[in-house]
Write a protein that holds these residues in place. Structure first.
Motif, mmCIF file in Angstrom:
data_model
loop_
_atom_site.group_PDB
_atom_site.id
_atom_site.type_symbol
_atom_site.label_atom_id
_atom_site.label_comp_id
_atom_site.label_asym_id
_atom_site.label_seq_id
_atom_site.Cartn_x
_atom_site.Cartn_y
_atom_site.Cartn_z
ATOM 1 N N GLN A 307 -24.827 36.887 -1.270
ATOM 2 C CA GLN A 307 -23.599 37.673 -1.441
ATOM 3 C C GLN A 307 -22.604 37.449 -0.304
ATOM 4 O O GLN A 307 -21.416 37.762 -0.431
ATOM 5 C CB GLN A 307 -23.937 39.176 -1.515
ATOM 6 C CG GLN A 307 -24.905 39.545 -2.620
ATOM 7 C CD GLN A 307 -26.352 39.536 -2.140
ATOM 8 O OE1 GLN A 307 -26.700 38.800 -1.202
ATOM 9 N NE2 GLN A 307 -27.190 40.336 -2.787
ATOM 10 N N VAL A 308 -23.076 36.933 0.817
ATOM 11 C CA VAL A 308 -22.219 36.735 1.990
ATOM 12 C C VAL A 308 -21.444 35.431 1.844
ATOM 13 O O VAL A 308 -21.997 34.395 1.466
ATOM 14 C CB VAL A 308 -23.088 36.710 3.273
ATOM 15 C CG1 VAL A 308 -22.272 36.250 4.475
ATOM 16 C CG2 VAL A 308 -23.683 38.087 3.530
ATOM 17 N N LYS A 309 -20.151 35.456 2.144
ATOM 18 C CA LYS A 309 -19.325 34.245 2.025
ATOM 19 C C LYS A 309 -19.652 33.241 3.135
ATOM 20 O O LYS A 309 -19.784 32.048 2.886
ATOM 21 C CB LYS A 309 -17.835 34.613 2.078
ATOM 22 C CG LYS A 309 -17.347 35.353 0.841
ATOM 23 C CD LYS A 309 -15.881 35.723 0.952
ATOM 24 C CE LYS A 309 -14.965 34.513 0.862
ATOM 25 N NZ LYS A 309 -13.537 34.931 0.820
ATOM 26 N N ILE A 320 -19.826 38.122 9.991
ATOM 27 C CA ILE A 320 -20.323 38.055 8.615
ATOM 28 C C ILE A 320 -19.129 38.250 7.695
ATOM 29 O O ILE A 320 -18.599 39.355 7.566
ATOM 30 C CB ILE A 320 -21.376 39.156 8.349
ATOM 31 C CG1 ILE A 320 -22.442 39.185 9.456
ATOM 32 C CG2 ILE A 320 -22.024 38.964 6.983
ATOM 33 C CD1 ILE A 320 -23.246 40.475 9.494
ATOM 34 N N GLU A 321 -18.684 37.179 7.048
ATOM 35 C CA GLU A 321 -17.524 37.290 6.167
ATOM 36 C C GLU A 321 -17.976 37.759 4.795
ATOM 37 O O GLU A 321 -18.791 37.105 4.137
ATOM 38 C CB GLU A 321 -16.784 35.958 6.065
ATOM 39 C CG GLU A 321 -15.491 36.081 5.272
ATOM 40 C CD GLU A 321 -14.576 34.886 5.416
ATOM 41 O OE1 GLU A 321 -13.604 34.814 4.635
ATOM 42 O OE2 GLU A 321 -14.822 34.029 6.291
ATOM 43 N N MET A 322 -17.432 38.905 4.377
ATOM 44 C CA MET A 322 -17.836 39.536 3.131
ATOM 45 C C MET A 322 -16.811 39.292 2.034
ATOM 46 O O MET A 322 -15.608 39.204 2.310
ATOM 47 C CB MET A 322 -17.995 41.050 3.343
ATOM 48 C CG MET A 322 -18.905 41.439 4.489
ATOM 49 S SD MET A 322 -20.610 40.901 4.254
ATOM 50 C CE MET A 322 -21.116 41.989 2.920
ATOM 51 N N PRO A 323 -17.258 39.224 0.776
ATOM 52 C CA PRO A 323 -16.300 39.151 -0.326
ATOM 53 C C PRO A 323 -15.591 40.494 -0.499
ATOM 54 O O PRO A 323 -16.072 41.528 -0.034
ATOM 55 C CB PRO A 323 -17.183 38.833 -1.529
ATOM 56 C CG PRO A 323 -18.524 39.370 -1.178
ATOM 57 C CD PRO A 323 -18.653 39.214 0.305
ATOM 58 N N GLU A 324 -14.458 40.468 -1.180
ATOM 59 C CA GLU A 324 -13.650 41.672 -1.371
ATOM 60 C C GLU A 324 -14.454 42.815 -1.978
ATOM 61 O O GLU A 324 -14.324 43.969 -1.572
ATOM 62 C CB GLU A 324 -12.464 41.335 -2.288
ATOM 63 C CG GLU A 324 -11.499 42.488 -2.514
ATOM 64 C CD GLU A 324 -10.560 42.725 -1.341
ATOM 65 O OE1 GLU A 324 -10.164 43.891 -1.175
ATOM 66 O OE2 GLU A 324 -10.253 41.775 -0.609
ATOM 67 N N GLU A 325 -15.324 42.491 -2.935
ATOM 68 C CA GLU A 325 -16.075 43.553 -3.625
ATOM 69 C C GLU A 325 -17.125 44.217 -2.747
ATOM 70 O O GLU A 325 -17.678 45.258 -3.101
ATOM 71 C CB GLU A 325 -16.733 43.002 -4.903
ATOM 72 C CG GLU A 325 -17.763 41.910 -4.678
ATOM 73 C CD GLU A 325 -17.159 40.508 -4.718
ATOM 74 O OE1 GLU A 325 -17.917 39.555 -4.943
ATOM 75 O OE2 GLU A 325 -15.924 40.388 -4.496
ATOM 76 N N LEU A 326 -17.417 43.627 -1.569
ATOM 77 C CA LEU A 326 -18.372 44.233 -0.636
ATOM 78 C C LEU A 326 -17.681 44.685 0.661
ATOM 79 O O LEU A 326 -18.321 44.829 1.697
ATOM 80 C CB LEU A 326 -19.505 43.245 -0.314
ATOM 81 C CG LEU A 326 -20.459 42.935 -1.481
ATOM 82 C CD1 LEU A 326 -21.487 41.878 -1.057
ATOM 83 C CD2 LEU A 326 -21.174 44.192 -1.946
ATOM 84 N N LYS A 345 -10.144 41.658 10.516
ATOM 85 C CA LYS A 345 -9.467 41.705 9.225
ATOM 86 C C LYS A 345 -9.501 40.334 8.553
ATOM 87 O O LYS A 345 -9.416 39.320 9.232
ATOM 88 C CB LYS A 345 -8.018 42.164 9.419
ATOM 89 C CG LYS A 345 -7.873 43.523 10.089
ATOM 90 C CD LYS A 345 -8.445 44.661 9.253
ATOM 91 C CE LYS A 345 -8.177 46.009 9.927
ATOM 92 N NZ LYS A 345 -8.805 47.131 9.199
ATOM 93 N N PRO A 346 -9.626 40.258 7.205
ATOM 94 C CA PRO A 346 -9.700 41.436 6.344
ATOM 95 C C PRO A 346 -11.119 41.964 6.124
ATOM 96 O O PRO A 346 -11.318 43.158 6.044
ATOM 97 C CB PRO A 346 -9.113 40.919 5.028
ATOM 98 C CG PRO A 346 -9.428 39.459 5.016
ATOM 99 C CD PRO A 346 -9.403 39.017 6.445
ATOM 100 N N ASN A 347 -12.137 41.078 6.035
ATOM 101 C CA ASN A 347 -13.468 41.552 5.634
ATOM 102 C C ASN A 347 -14.587 40.888 6.425
ATOM 103 O O ASN A 347 -15.571 40.424 5.846
ATOM 104 C CB ASN A 347 -13.695 41.304 4.133
ATOM 105 C CG ASN A 347 -12.794 42.157 3.259
ATOM 106 O OD1 ASN A 347 -12.646 43.351 3.496
ATOM 107 N ND2 ASN A 347 -12.183 41.540 2.271
ATOM 108 N N VAL A 348 -14.439 40.833 7.744
ATOM 109 C CA VAL A 348 -15.483 40.253 8.583
ATOM 110 C C VAL A 348 -16.162 41.364 9.376
ATOM 111 O O VAL A 348 -15.495 42.124 10.092
ATOM 112 C CB VAL A 348 -14.926 39.189 9.557
ATOM 113 C CG1 VAL A 348 -16.033 38.652 10.464
ATOM 114 C CG2 VAL A 348 -14.283 38.044 8.781
#
Length: 374
Positions: A307-309, A320-326, A345-348
């Motif tokens: 699930q992790v980008k 840990i770069e996360m997808p938008e949905e997480l 920002k945005p999802n790390v």
């Protein structure tokens, strides 16, 4: 009087801290993988650190740099030994921004040039020249704006070569691992390219090690992975384990002149005691090796999550770069699992724990992370 409301804060009051844990005023225990923004290098309230500071406070807490301070010389000697930069010189100040400010100024004194090369997503501090070299227009006031800063794309060797041909470059400032920018690791080849161009053009290589230095990467300075020496290394954060202290270590090719740099509080007795305690614990407890080993374990396990980008970093500086949905995972790590982490920002999700973090604590985080992403 009210506080000037510039910080978005969690509604948590930390009342007690020890090692990699903190407790709030209601007695709730948290795992601290944020370290107050990479500041807690040897663990909260480390006994040797507390004793060093307490003993010093009973002797003398402060006097200015108008008198000789053997503690400063002791710190310089130990820092040279632990970092491997034994022939460098130490100037002490109070923060990372101040360290970078002095590094940029010293470079310009050295070669008489004005242009500074910095990189996209860089963060070098919030004071005048340091913030001008920070790639965030929202925190650069009009009075800070200067055409002396040249921003280049990250890891673009062709753009770097072109900039040296176009400008009289005083210095290049680069984080070995960008922190606020999202845990972007500078490649060894790019750092070596900076070194060669600085040598060719009599420019100064400034290694911003405020967040990525002091053992966090698994080497004392993350720039050391490239097998080169910078001309100036800036330091702060983990240097004092929470006591405000910063500094630059300076290549022997720079000659000191009385008055060229200065500070009132920098290198005071308590600050030196704190910094000595940190280095003594790092050395005696082999915390740089621990950062390398526990960090490698964490990154290896995190890369198993489909699930992790992307997982980026070195040692105990991990993104840990996360997808938008997480995007909610970091919030739940704190709210549900009582684990502090940082963000970019945005999802790390940023992990910046104490270098004394144990594998058991790493597993505690991994289990909570597993529950959230699944």
């Amino acid at each position: 009087m009210k506080l000037f409301d510039v910080y978005p804060v969690n509604d948590i009051i930390i009342d007690k801290a020890a090692g990699s844990n903190v407790w709030d005023d209601k007695g709730t225990e948290y795992l601290d993988l944020y370290g107050g923004h990479a500041v807690i290098s040897i663990g909260h309230t480390n006994p040797h650190y507390v004793k060093r500071l307490t003993d010093q406070l009973h002797k003398v807490g402060f006097y200015s740099n108008s008198v000789k301070m053997p503690l400063q010389e002791e710190l310089a000697a130990l820092l040279g030994k632990v970092s491997g930069k034994t022939d460098y010189q130490l100037f002490l100040c109070n923060s990372g921004a101040e360290a970078n400010e002095n590094a940029l100024k010293l470079a310009s004194f050295y070669n008489g040039k004005k242009k500074v090369i910095a990189f996209r997503k860089a963060f070098h501090g919030r004071t005048s020249l340091a913030v001008a070299a920070t790639d965030n227009p929202k925190i650069v006031a009009p009075v800070n704006e200067t055409d002396n800063i040249v921003f280049l794309p990250w890891e673009d060797e062709a753009a770097l070569e072109a900039a040296f041909k176009q400008h009289e470059v005083s210095s290049v400032i680069i984080e070995g691992i960008q922190g606020v920018g999202g845990i972007n690791v500078a490649s060894e080849s790019f750092l070596r390219k900076i070194r060669s161009l600085c040598d060719e053009h009599n420019a100064v290589f400034i290694a911003d090690s405020v967040q990525c230095g002091y053992g966090r990467s698994g080497k004392f300075f993350s720039h050391d992975f490239a097998g080169i020496d910078a001309d100036i290394y800036s330091m702060a954060k983990g240097m004092g384990n929470g006591f405000p202290i910063g500094g630059i270590i300076i290549s022997p090719k720079f000659k000191a002149v009385h008055g060229m740099l200065g500070t009132t509080f920098g290198g005071n007795h308590l600050a030196c005691a704190a910094a000595l305690a940190v280095l003594e614990v790092i050395e005696s407890e082999k915390l740089i090796d621990n950062a390398a080993n526990v960090g490698a374990y964490l990154m290896e396990e995190l890369k198993k999550f489909s699930q992790v980008k992307e997982v980026r970093g070195r040692g105990l500086m991990i993104g840990i770069e996360m997808p938008e949905e997480l995007a909610h995972v970091r919030k739940n790590l704190l709210g549900v699992h009582k684990i502090f982490t940082g963000e970019a920002k945005p999802n790390v999700i940023r992990l910046l724990p104490s270098l004394a973090l144990t594998k058991a604590h790493a597993d505690q985080f991994l289990e909570a992370f597993r529950k959230e992403v699944k």
